[in-house]
Motif scaffolding. Sequence first.
Motif, PDB file in Angstrom:
ATOM      1  N   SER A 170      -0.985  -5.228  -2.845  1.00  0.00           N
ATOM      2  CA  SER A 170      -0.948  -5.660  -4.237  1.00  0.00           C
ATOM      3  C   SER A 170      -1.283  -4.518  -5.191  1.00  0.00           C
ATOM      4  O   SER A 170      -2.150  -3.683  -4.898  1.00  0.00           O
ATOM      5  CB  SER A 170      -1.945  -6.811  -4.445  1.00  0.00           C
ATOM      6  OG  SER A 170      -2.074  -7.144  -5.804  1.00  0.00           O
ATOM      7  N   THR A 171      -0.612  -4.508  -6.339  1.00  0.00           N
ATOM      8  CA  THR A 171      -0.960  -3.541  -7.386  1.00  0.00           C
ATOM      9  C   THR A 171      -2.285  -3.895  -8.046  1.00  0.00           C
ATOM     10  O   THR A 171      -2.777  -3.136  -8.874  1.00  0.00           O
ATOM     11  CB  THR A 171       0.142  -3.474  -8.464  1.00  0.00           C
ATOM     12  OG1 THR A 171       0.298  -4.760  -9.073  1.00  0.00           O
ATOM     13  CG2 THR A 171       1.465  -3.032  -7.866  1.00  0.00           C
ATOM     14  N   ARG A 172      -2.884  -5.021  -7.661  1.00  0.00           N
ATOM     15  CA  ARG A 172      -4.223  -5.368  -8.133  1.00  0.00           C
ATOM     16  C   ARG A 172      -5.231  -4.274  -7.759  1.00  0.00           C
ATOM     17  O   ARG A 172      -6.267  -4.136  -8.399  1.00  0.00           O
ATOM     18  CB  ARG A 172      -4.643  -6.706  -7.539  1.00  0.00           C
ATOM     19  CG  ARG A 172      -5.965  -7.249  -8.048  1.00  0.00           C
ATOM     20  CD  ARG A 172      -6.340  -8.555  -7.384  1.00  0.00           C
ATOM     21  NE  ARG A 172      -5.345  -9.586  -7.579  1.00  0.00           N
ATOM     22  CZ  ARG A 172      -5.489 -10.850  -7.170  1.00  0.00           C
ATOM     23  NH1 ARG A 172      -6.591 -11.210  -6.540  1.00  0.00           N
ATOM     24  NH2 ARG A 172      -4.539 -11.735  -7.376  1.00  0.00           N
ATOM     25  N   LEU A 173      -4.925  -3.502  -6.738  1.00  0.00           N
ATOM     26  CA  LEU A 173      -5.824  -2.442  -6.302  1.00  0.00           C
ATOM     27  C   LEU A 173      -6.027  -1.375  -7.377  1.00  0.00           C
ATOM     28  O   LEU A 173      -7.009  -0.634  -7.336  1.00  0.00           O
ATOM     29  CB  LEU A 173      -5.307  -1.783  -5.015  1.00  0.00           C
ATOM     30  CG  LEU A 173      -5.758  -2.453  -3.707  1.00  0.00           C
ATOM     31  CD1 LEU A 173      -5.234  -3.872  -3.576  1.00  0.00           C
ATOM     32  CD2 LEU A 173      -5.321  -1.622  -2.506  1.00  0.00           C
ATOM     33  N   TYR A 174      -5.114  -1.308  -8.349  1.00  0.00           N
ATOM     34  CA  TYR A 174      -5.261  -0.334  -9.433  1.00  0.00           C
ATOM     35  C   TYR A 174      -6.178  -0.817 -10.557  1.00  0.00           C
ATOM     36  O   TYR A 174      -6.532  -0.038 -11.444  1.00  0.00           O
ATOM     37  CB  TYR A 174      -3.896  -0.031 -10.064  1.00  0.00           C
ATOM     38  CG  TYR A 174      -2.876   0.570  -9.145  1.00  0.00           C
ATOM     39  CD1 TYR A 174      -3.109   1.757  -8.467  1.00  0.00           C
ATOM     40  CD2 TYR A 174      -1.633  -0.057  -8.965  1.00  0.00           C
ATOM     41  CE1 TYR A 174      -2.137   2.306  -7.632  1.00  0.00           C
ATOM     42  CE2 TYR A 174      -0.665   0.481  -8.140  1.00  0.00           C
ATOM     43  CZ  TYR A 174      -0.924   1.663  -7.473  1.00  0.00           C
ATOM     44  OH  TYR A 174       0.040   2.216  -6.655  1.00  0.00           O
ATOM     45  N   ASP A 175      -6.540  -2.100 -10.565  1.00  0.00           N
ATOM     46  CA  ASP A 175      -7.206  -2.685 -11.727  1.00  0.00           C
ATOM     47  C   ASP A 175      -8.465  -1.942 -12.146  1.00  0.00           C
ATOM     48  O   ASP A 175      -8.731  -1.758 -13.336  1.00  0.00           O
ATOM     49  CB  ASP A 175      -7.542  -4.155 -11.476  1.00  0.00           C
ATOM     50  CG  ASP A 175      -6.329  -5.065 -11.572  1.00  0.00           C
ATOM     51  OD1 ASP A 175      -5.241  -4.552 -11.903  1.00  0.00           O
ATOM     52  OD2 ASP A 175      -6.456  -6.270 -11.307  1.00  0.00           O
ATOM     53  N   SER A 176      -9.265  -1.499 -11.174  1.00  0.00           N
ATOM     54  CA  SER A 176     -10.515  -0.844 -11.530  1.00  0.00           C
ATOM     55  C   SER A 176     -10.296   0.525 -12.171  1.00  0.00           C
ATOM     56  O   SER A 176     -11.209   1.082 -12.786  1.00  0.00           O
ATOM     57  CB  SER A 176     -11.399  -0.681 -10.285  1.00  0.00           C
ATOM     58  OG  SER A 176     -10.755   0.131  -9.324  1.00  0.00           O
ATOM     59  N   LEU A 177      -9.083   1.059 -12.085  1.00  0.00           N
ATOM     60  CA  LEU A 177      -8.776   2.357 -12.687  1.00  0.00           C
ATOM     61  C   LEU A 177      -8.401   2.232 -14.154  1.00  0.00           C
ATOM     62  O   LEU A 177      -8.330   3.240 -14.863  1.00  0.00           O
ATOM     63  CB  LEU A 177      -7.639   3.036 -11.914  1.00  0.00           C
ATOM     64  CG  LEU A 177      -7.902   3.345 -10.442  1.00  0.00           C
ATOM     65  CD1 LEU A 177      -6.650   3.935  -9.806  1.00  0.00           C
ATOM     66  CD2 LEU A 177      -9.082   4.286 -10.273  1.00  0.00           C
ATOM     67  N   GLY A 178      -8.135   1.004 -14.609  1.00  0.00           N
ATOM     68  CA  GLY A 178      -7.730   0.817 -15.996  1.00  0.00           C
ATOM     69  C   GLY A 178      -6.372   1.452 -16.257  1.00  0.00           C
ATOM     70  O   GLY A 178      -5.534   1.586 -15.361  1.00  0.00           O
ATOM     71  N   GLU A 179      -6.147   1.888 -17.486  1.00  0.00           N
ATOM     72  CA  GLU A 179      -4.844   2.406 -17.880  1.00  0.00           C
ATOM     73  C   GLU A 179      -4.484   3.724 -17.203  1.00  0.00           C
ATOM     74  O   GLU A 179      -3.327   4.142 -17.235  1.00  0.00           O
ATOM     75  CB  GLU A 179      -4.785   2.556 -19.399  1.00  0.00           C
ATOM     76  CG  GLU A 179      -4.824   1.218 -20.140  1.00  0.00           C
ATOM     77  CD  GLU A 179      -4.573   1.373 -21.623  1.00  0.00           C
ATOM     78  OE1 GLU A 179      -4.381   2.518 -22.088  1.00  0.00           O
ATOM     79  OE2 GLU A 179      -4.575   0.344 -22.321  1.00  0.00           O
TER      80      GLU A 179
END
Length: 271
Positions: A88-97
């Motif tokens: 999932s691309t949810r894995l990027y969420d903690s990186l923000g923009e």
Amino acid sequence: MSRYTVIGAGGFIGARLVAALRGRGEEVYAPARGDPELFGRELGRVFYCAGLTGDFMVRPFDTVEAHVGLLSHVLRDAKFERLIYLSSTRLYDSLGERGGREDDVLEFDVAAPRNVYDLSKALGENLCLARSGGRAAVARLSNVFDWTDDAGGFLSDLLKRARREKAISLASSPRAGRDYIHADDVIAGLLAMDARAAQGVVNIARGVAISNAEIAEVFAAHGWSLELTGGEAPPHGPTCDVARLAALGVTARDVRQVLGAALSHPQYFTG
């Protein structure tokens, strides 16, 4: 004709993969949960679709088993040619923009309960990339939607509601946005990864965030009233880089065009 195995064939994406593969004449093995044959037969090319999404917070141990436990067993003991692991691309969420590229170094708060999903998916990815002898790749799926009964998530639920209601009010912010991709485009991306023997990680996404306000405009243009009563919202999360997907010959459609085509169908609204 190739031999395929779809693990998690009863799920939203798994069922569509099975239909797509069988539709082009492929031999597809769709094992039920706990099927002992999984480790006693040649699996061929495997799509690993098993996982939990909406209920991972209340089923954390099942989440880990689906994302990592069974996967580790397959990688270690099963007979397969290639494997594509659905993440999932949810894995990027903690990186923000600043996130959204497949080679980003991910960051997680290990104490956050919701991160059981992210951490287990990340561990599944690690096993595929580092412990498969080069036989596995990872597909990171963005916010997948459809208007079928088995579809879930904000946009899918909205579309199903729009089949019955022409005036809808949601306690959501007009500013909030997500990178949506229709299920058919996901299947196209996964099949392209298989056909081109993709390596590493590939984002299966549109690469453009669409706000709730933009979605409301599409609904309004086709005769619906979508009122958004939520307050301010933070900027949308990471925008996915889709260059690797494009290199495989796949470009996901603009969600606004997909929505417009669905809403304009004479039989869409059932009242």
